[in-house]
Motif scaffolding. Structure first.
Motif, mmCIF file in Angstrom:
data_model
loop_
_atom_site.group_PDB
_atom_site.id
_atom_site.type_symbol
_atom_site.label_atom_id
_atom_site.label_comp_id
_atom_site.label_asym_id
_atom_site.label_seq_id
_atom_site.Cartn_x
_atom_site.Cartn_y
_atom_site.Cartn_z
ATOM 1 N N ALA A 352 0.851 -1.199 0.000
ATOM 2 C CA ALA A 352 0.000 0.000 0.000
ATOM 3 C C ALA A 352 0.881 1.241 0.000
ATOM 4 O O ALA A 352 1.837 1.335 0.776
ATOM 5 N N ALA A 353 0.556 2.202 -0.868
ATOM 6 C CA ALA A 353 1.319 3.446 -0.983
ATOM 7 C C ALA A 353 0.484 4.606 -0.461
ATOM 8 O O ALA A 353 -0.626 4.854 -0.960
ATOM 9 N N ARG A 365 -5.440 17.514 3.379
ATOM 10 C CA ARG A 365 -6.825 17.334 2.947
ATOM 11 C C ARG A 365 -7.729 17.174 4.155
ATOM 12 O O ARG A 365 -7.296 16.713 5.222
ATOM 13 N N PRO A 366 -9.005 17.522 4.006
ATOM 14 C CA PRO A 366 -9.954 17.313 5.102
ATOM 15 C C PRO A 366 -10.286 15.837 5.239
ATOM 16 O O PRO A 366 -10.301 15.087 4.256
ATOM 17 N N PRO A 375 -2.834 8.962 5.699
ATOM 18 C CA PRO A 375 -2.619 9.744 4.473
ATOM 19 C C PRO A 375 -3.354 9.129 3.291
ATOM 20 O O PRO A 375 -3.765 7.957 3.329
ATOM 21 N N LEU A 376 -3.508 9.911 2.226
ATOM 22 C CA LEU A 376 -4.208 9.437 1.036
ATOM 23 C C LEU A 376 -3.514 8.199 0.483
ATOM 24 O O LEU A 376 -2.310 8.199 0.223
ATOM 25 N N GLN A 479 -3.050 11.491 8.705
ATOM 26 C CA GLN A 479 -3.373 12.663 7.897
ATOM 27 C C GLN A 479 -3.455 13.903 8.771
ATOM 28 O O GLN A 479 -3.073 15.004 8.351
ATOM 29 N N SER A 480 -3.933 13.745 10.003
ATOM 30 C CA SER A 480 -4.000 14.893 10.915
ATOM 31 C C SER A 480 -2.615 15.480 11.149
ATOM 32 O O SER A 480 -2.450 16.707 11.223
#
Length: 673
Positions: A352-353, A365-366, A375-376, A479-480
């Protein structure tokens, strides 16, 4: 489908250029070797170019020998030892390098607030046959003339900064050629240097931390230099406000990956050479009257390498997380960053990347309610993308000039996975009607699927093995955490944000009627690069611009120096959140015969059968900030740039007039003795 954007119009070129670094440490046969750090002597980084013969390792197969000019690393030597090493190197110029020296540039690392103090040595020999004594706007030339571009950095373009108008000639360049350079520079002798040049590039105290890169940017020779491997990673680290501040990132093994297109070809002797004909595919490749036509070039190498290695392997243990810093340094090849399982391996278990940064800037991003705080994560191409899907496609397809900082997590079971360069496609009709536009197959939905991969398409193998005893990094950042890192102020909410584009760009081609090169030139808005006419575009500091960029034919990559921009829309699809870029993919218009598109329909996969796909107009917001002076905007398919697809741009303070004056651009040759 073809995602090799080969040059589409004739031009001129002859020469060989590249970079090298010593292997950082021994590695198993076929294992990806990391470029060495740039050598530093008494606080000054050393980049030195010399002609050499390189051996490209090829997994467990037969290596490839390539003749190229290169930056040679001298390790930890200092002072008089370096001078002695340089003298020794000059005595063996053109000889084979010791085993372990790779055709890949050394890695430069710096922090916000640092000054890149670089002594740049052009040790290449002057050669009029390489076009070193000629000046053109839209014809490749000057293959032994160098400078240094810090791609993506927000730094000054003037004087000893990121000044791509500077020309550093070989030390043995004749006086009449240097005089020609000064005349071409409107009398500014500071833009014409020989041998050594000392760069002092000041990085702002606040600068996004991530992966950037460097390469020579002498207009007329950029594609040939990149096709010879002349590039290296430039990493900005920030342990307080950048991705390097995150514990999961610090704990992971780092892999720098320079994706390269070493466009060499066989000739009457060994080794292979990178030449005008192998890079540009043009008929005219000589600059001295009376010289015989160059020998035909066949079987040009179009297989990609990584860090100067063919078919390398990256080994991961099960559940391990690694930090990958990937740079696309190719001339014109778009690479989907998906790992394809080998036949018989469960596709659902592929590594997974997770994207941390694009073009050096954190992807912020929100988070949706209830969404896992990660993360995305990249997926296979989204065939009918909404705002989130087009962001996935934007990040998945890595175009020349672009970079990704990614956390790659291995699956829980062993297996082998492949990074694949898609094969050139077949031109087909999309429907039965003879009026339907031509397109290339396979399309976007056919990528990233398991299957038999020919060697010509294999770029790299990821081998996941059972974890050995001992600690292994397995954590991912959130992501936060990414959302709290330093990034430029968003332009989406700018008070002066335009409602419609204020800057327009159409990439295309024109005939020989309007350009110097035999058969035509590459153009921006119908104009080839024209240094003699002064700036072709003016940008006012602090003003928010909305750009609309499209292609009239072929696939292109928009790149502008000094200031990044926020991509907000592609075609009719609004991005769910903006993505900072300094280079962006511009796909061509299938409905108007764009048979050299990267893939039918582009990143939004517009149905070419409708007849209304006139190309994805890419829209992005930008501000010129902090620095005045001359920069360039161009296509980063650098064969297009060398053939004229570039603009001279001046950044000016509000209310000020441009300061760049038109000057005579001499096209005659010099130094032909």
């Amino acid at each position: 489908m073809s995602i090799i954007a080969k040059p589409c119009r004739p031009a001129l070129v002859l020469g060989v250029l590249a970079l090298t670094a010593l292997a950082a440490s021994p590695a198993p046969a076929g294992e990806l070797v990391q470029p060495a750090p740039v050598p530093v002597v008494a606080g000054v980084s050393q980049l030195m170019a010399f002609p050499q013969i390189f051996t490209l390792p090829n997994g467990d197969g037969a290596p490839l020998k390539v003749q190229a000019n290169a930056f040679v690393s001298f390790g930890d030597r200092k002072g008089a030892e370096v001078k002695a090493a340089v003298t020794a190197r000059k005595q063996v110029m053109g000889a084979a390098l010791p085993t372990g020296e790779l055709l890949a540039g050394p890695t430069i690392r710096a922090h916000p607030g640092d000054t890149l103090d670089i002594l740049f040595t052009n040790g290449l020999p002057f050669d009029a046959d390489d076009g070193d004594g000629t000046m053109f706007n839209a014809v490749p030339h000057g293959f032994d003339v160098l400078n240094l571009h810090t791609h993506g950095l927000h730094v000054s373009p003037q004087k000893d900064g990121d000044n791509v108008l500077l020309a550093i000639y070989p030390a043995d360049t004749p006086a009449d050629v240097m005089a020609m350079c000064v005349r071409d520079a409107n009398g500014d002798a500071s833009l014409c240097q020989k041998g050594d040049y000392h760069y002092r590039i000041k990085i702002p105290e606040q600068h996004p931390a991530g992966t950037y890169w460097y390469h020579p940017h002498k207009h007329g020779a950029v594609a040939l230099q990149l096709a010879s491997g002349m590039s290296g990673a430039l990493i900005i680290q920030d342990e307080k406000n950048g991705i390097d501040s995150l514990p999961a990132v610090r704990g992971a093994a780092e892999k720098v990956m320079l994706l390269q297109s070493i466009e060499s070809a066989p000739n009457l002797t060994s080794p292979q050479r990178v030449t005008c004909k192998s890079v540009y595919s043009f008929a005219r490749c000589t600059y001295v009257d009376g010289q015989p036509a160059p020998e035909p070039v066949q079987n040009v190498n179009q297989k990609l390498s990584v860090n100067g290695q063919l078919n390398p392997t990256v080994t991961m243990t099960t559940d391990e997380v690694q930090l990958w810093r990937v740079v696309n340094t190719t001339v014109g090849t778009v690479v989907p960053m998906c790992l394809v399982p080998q036949t018989g391996v469960d596709a659902a278990t592929a590594p997974a990347a997770y994207v941390l940064a694009a073009d050096g800037v954190p992807v912020q991003r929100p988070l949706s309610p209830g969404e896992e705080d990660l993360p995305l994560r990249l997926t296979a191409p989204v065939a009918k993308p909404d705002g989130k899907g087009v962001v996935n496609n934007e990040l998945l397809f890595l175009a020349p000039g672009q970079r990704l900082d990614m956390m790659v997590k291995a699956p829980a079971k062993p297996g082998r996975y492949l990074l694949v360069q898609p094969a050139p496609g077949t031109v087909v009709k999309r429907q039965q009607s003879s009026q339907d536009p031509l397109a290339r197959q396979p399309g976007i939905g056919d990528l990233c699927k398991p299957g038999v991969v020919p060697d010509a398409q294999l770029v790299m193998t990821v081998n996941v093995v059972a974890a050995a005893s001992g600690p292994t990094a397995t954590a991912l950042p959130t992501q936060s955490q990414l959302n709290r890192l330093y990034a430029p102020t968003t332009l989406v909410d700018a008070a002066d944000r335009p409602a419609s584009p204020t800057q327009g760009v159409v990439f295309g081609f024109t005939s020989g009627t309007y350009a110097e090169s035999a058969g035509g030139a590459s153009v921006v808005n119908g104009r080839p690069f024209n240094a003699e006419g002064g700036p072709q575009r003016i940008l006012t500091l602090g003003q928010t611009n909305l750009w609309g960029v499209m292609s009239a034919a072929d696939t292109h990559m928009f790149h502008i120096h000094t200031n990044s921009f926020q991509v907000v829309k592609r075609g009719t699809v609004d991005y769910a959140f903006p993505i900072w870029r300094d280079t962006v993919l511009i796909n061509c218009a299938a409905a108007v015969g764009g048979t050299n598109c990267t893939f039918p329909g582009g990143l939004t996969n517009v149905d070419a059968n409708t007849g209304f796909n006139y190309g994805e107009v890419v829209q992005f917001l930008s501000q010129a900030l902090d620095y005045t002076g001359a920069i360039v905007m161009h296509c980063h398919n650098t064969s297009h740039e060398d053939n004229g697809m570039m603009e001279l741009v001046e950044m000016v303070e509000p209310g000020k007039a441009p300061t760049i004056t038109p000057h005579a651009h001499h096209h005659e040759g010099a130094g032909h003795h």
